[in-house]
Design a protein around this motif. Structure first.
Motif, PDB file in Angstrom:
ATOM      1  N   GLN A  84       0.481  -1.039   0.098  1.00 25.07           N
ATOM      2  CA  GLN A  84       0.076  -0.059  -0.088  1.00 25.07           C
ATOM      3  C   GLN A  84       0.837   0.899  -0.048  1.00 25.07           C
ATOM      4  O   GLN A  84       2.067   1.150   0.727  1.00 25.07           O
ATOM      5  N   ASP A  85       0.385   2.069  -1.004  1.00 22.09           N
ATOM      6  CA  ASP A  85       1.079   3.625  -1.025  1.00 22.09           C
ATOM      7  C   ASP A  85       1.233   4.213   1.128  1.00 22.09           C
ATOM      8  O   ASP A  85       2.276   4.907   0.879  1.00 22.09           O
ATOM      9  N   ASP A  86       0.223   4.210   1.672  1.00 21.16           N
ATOM     10  CA  ASP A  86      -0.077   4.831   2.232  1.00 21.16           C
ATOM     11  C   ASP A  86       0.638   4.287   3.619  1.00 21.16           C
ATOM     12  O   ASP A  86       0.586   5.353   4.800  1.00 21.16           O
ATOM     13  N   TYR A  87       1.607   3.707   3.005  1.00 25.26           N
ATOM     14  CA  TYR A  87       2.399   3.311   4.704  1.00 25.26           C
ATOM     15  C   TYR A  87       3.968   3.684   5.033  1.00 25.26           C
ATOM     16  O   TYR A  87       4.508   3.497   3.453  1.00 25.26           O
ATOM     17  N   VAL A  88       4.155   3.553   6.042  1.00 18.85           N
ATOM     18  CA  VAL A  88       6.067   4.089   5.629  1.00 18.85           C
ATOM     19  C   VAL A  88       6.334   3.047   6.935  1.00 18.85           C
ATOM     20  O   VAL A  88       5.951   3.196   7.822  1.00 18.85           O
ATOM     21  N   ILE A  89       7.416   1.703   6.126  1.00 12.53           N
ATOM     22  CA  ILE A  89       7.589   1.419   7.538  1.00 12.53           C
ATOM     23  C   ILE A  89       9.220   1.531   7.507  1.00 12.53           C
ATOM     24  O   ILE A  89       9.611   1.290   7.135  1.00 12.53           O
ATOM     25  N   ILE A  90       9.344   2.037   8.978  1.00 12.16           N
ATOM     26  CA  ILE A  90      10.701   1.499   9.289  1.00 12.16           C
ATOM     27  C   ILE A  90      11.364   0.618  10.150  1.00 12.16           C
ATOM     28  O   ILE A  90      10.599  -0.047  10.813  1.00 12.16           O
ATOM     29  N   ASP A  91      12.098  -0.566   9.182  1.00  8.73           N
ATOM     30  CA  ASP A  91      12.833  -1.742   9.741  1.00  8.73           C
ATOM     31  C   ASP A  91      13.713  -1.657   9.836  1.00  8.73           C
ATOM     32  O   ASP A  91      15.278  -1.317   9.012  1.00  8.73           O
ATOM     33  N   GLY A  92      14.373  -0.895  11.436  1.00  6.56           N
ATOM     34  CA  GLY A  92      16.309  -1.245  11.236  1.00  6.56           C
ATOM     35  C   GLY A  92      16.338   0.110  11.247  1.00  6.56           C
ATOM     36  O   GLY A  92      15.512   1.573  11.444  1.00  6.56           O
ATOM     37  N   SER A  93      17.168   0.223  10.267  1.00 11.01           N
ATOM     38  CA  SER A  93      17.371   1.184   9.486  1.00 11.01           C
ATOM     39  C   SER A  93      17.054   1.447   7.868  1.00 11.01           C
ATOM     40  O   SER A  93      17.040   2.115   7.464  1.00 11.01           O
ATOM     41  N   SER A  94      16.575   0.426   7.534  1.00 10.32           N
ATOM     42  CA  SER A  94      15.211   0.735   6.376  1.00 10.32           C
ATOM     43  C   SER A  94      13.982   1.040   6.595  1.00 10.32           C
ATOM     44  O   SER A  94      13.417   0.994   6.952  1.00 10.32           O
ATOM     45  N   ASN A 144       5.945  19.043   4.246  1.00  4.02           N
ATOM     46  CA  ASN A 144       4.340  19.452   4.856  1.00  4.02           C
ATOM     47  C   ASN A 144       2.990  18.194   4.483  1.00  4.02           C
ATOM     48  O   ASN A 144       1.996  18.825   4.086  1.00  4.02           O
ATOM     49  N   ILE A 145       4.175  16.603   4.620  1.00  5.71           N
ATOM     50  CA  ILE A 145       3.162  15.349   4.078  1.00  5.71           C
ATOM     51  C   ILE A 145       2.885  15.271   6.070  1.00  5.71           C
ATOM     52  O   ILE A 145       3.538  14.909   6.355  1.00  5.71           O
ATOM     53  N   PRO A 146       1.431  15.497   5.493  1.00  2.00           N
ATOM     54  CA  PRO A 146       0.959  14.573   7.411  1.00  2.00           C
ATOM     55  C   PRO A 146       1.406  13.334   7.708  1.00  2.00           C
ATOM     56  O   PRO A 146       1.055  12.465   7.394  1.00  2.00           O
ATOM     57  N   VAL A 147       1.260  13.352   9.086  1.00  2.00           N
ATOM     58  CA  VAL A 147       1.715  11.629   9.139  1.00  2.00           C
ATOM     59  C   VAL A 147       0.251  11.544   9.523  1.00  2.00           C
ATOM     60  O   VAL A 147      -0.897  11.531  11.511  1.00  2.00           O
ATOM     61  N   LEU A 148      -0.851  10.075   9.016  1.00  2.00           N
ATOM     62  CA  LEU A 148      -1.796   9.945   9.561  1.00  2.00           C
ATOM     63  C   LEU A 148      -2.168   8.993  10.873  1.00  2.00           C
ATOM     64  O   LEU A 148      -2.677   8.974  11.688  1.00  2.00           O
ATOM     65  N   SER A 149      -0.859   8.252  10.846  1.00  2.00           N
ATOM     66  CA  SER A 149      -1.013   7.482  12.059  1.00  2.00           C
ATOM     67  C   SER A 149       0.266   6.415  12.160  1.00  2.00           C
ATOM     68  O   SER A 149       1.479   6.644  11.411  1.00  2.00           O
ATOM     69  N   GLU A 150       0.339   6.243  13.322  1.00  2.00           N
ATOM     70  CA  GLU A 150       2.073   6.320  14.661  1.00  2.00           C
ATOM     71  C   GLU A 150       1.424   4.157  14.768  1.00  2.00           C
ATOM     72  O   GLU A 150       0.719   4.254  15.943  1.00  2.00           O
ATOM     73  N   GLU A 151       2.183   3.654  14.184  1.00  2.00           N
ATOM     74  CA  GLU A 151       2.312   1.889  14.999  1.00  2.00           C
ATOM     75  C   GLU A 151       3.490   1.492  14.968  1.00  2.00           C
ATOM     76  O   GLU A 151       4.288   1.670  14.704  1.00  2.00           O
ATOM     77  N   SER A 152       3.126   0.365  15.432  1.00  2.00           N
ATOM     78  CA  SER A 152       4.933  -0.070  16.080  1.00  2.00           C
ATOM     79  C   SER A 152       4.280  -1.822  15.744  1.00  2.00           C
ATOM     80  O   SER A 152       3.337  -2.421  16.019  1.00  2.00           O
ATOM     81  N   ALA A 153       5.344  -2.778  14.924  1.00  2.00           N
ATOM     82  CA  ALA A 153       5.213  -4.345  15.380  1.00  2.00           C
ATOM     83  C   ALA A 153       5.004  -4.869  16.358  1.00  2.00           C
ATOM     84  O   ALA A 153       5.915  -4.418  17.239  1.00  2.00           O
ATOM     85  N   GLN A 154       4.664  -5.763  17.016  1.00  2.00           N
ATOM     86  CA  GLN A 154       4.447  -6.659  17.783  1.00  2.00           C
ATOM     87  C   GLN A 154       4.486  -8.614  17.442  1.00  2.00           C
ATOM     88  O   GLN A 154       3.980  -8.683  16.577  1.00  2.00           O
TER      89      GLN A 154
END
Length: 154
Positions: A84-94, A144-154
């Motif tokens: 999906q285009d609206d997700y940004v996943i930060i995995d370690g340094s990637s 100026n791009i909003p952050v819609l939500s912040e989640e963490s992997a569990q």
């Protein structure tokens, strides 16, 4: 490792039969002990051969994480988060978005200036380094791009 356990158990069984037939002074309880112990060790070896370790667990006890195992928990409407285009996943340094992987905040910032979604992004922290997570937030803020939500992997 299971092969060594099978070999050890088999050798104990053979030693028990050898002692029974070739050594006349050996007591029967010692022969039984060797044969029964060998049989239990062989059964243990067979079970270990059939055992399939769980995801991320090696026989040595350490874990092996390919980095792609936790994405399945982020499904929305049947599609994975990486697709999906609206997700940004930060995995370690990637940094992963839209099927692309960025190795630094600068690469992601350049991507945002050319292809950024003005509607906003959902950030998923999958064991992210603090520096990488902050780089993503700064890049979004600078465009100026909003952050819609912040989640963490569990």
């Amino acid at each position: 490792m299971p092969a060594a356990i099978l070999l050890t158990g088999s050798l104990l069984i053979v030693l028990g039969f050898y002692a029974f037939h070739r050594l006349p002074g050996v007591k029967l309880k010692y022969v039984r002990f060797l044969i029964i112990t060998g049989a239990l060790i062989v059964v243990t070896g067979v079970l270990l051969l059939l055992f399939t370790p769980g995801k991320g667990i090696l026989m040595s006890g350490s874990s092996a994480d390919s980095g792609n195992d936790d994405v399945s928990g982020f499904d929305s409407d049947g599609a994975g988060a990486e697709d999906q285009d609206d997700y940004v996943i930060i995995d370690g340094s990637s940094i992963i978005t839209g099927g692309r992987v960025f190795n630094s905040g600068e690469e992601f910032s350049i991507y945002l200036t050319e292809n950024g979604r003005k509607e906003g992004y959902r950030l998923i922290d999958r064991y992210a380094l603090y520096e990488s997570y902050e780089d993503v937030r700064k890049a979004l803020l600078s465009e100026n791009i909003p952050v819609l939500s912040e989640e963490s992997a569990q």
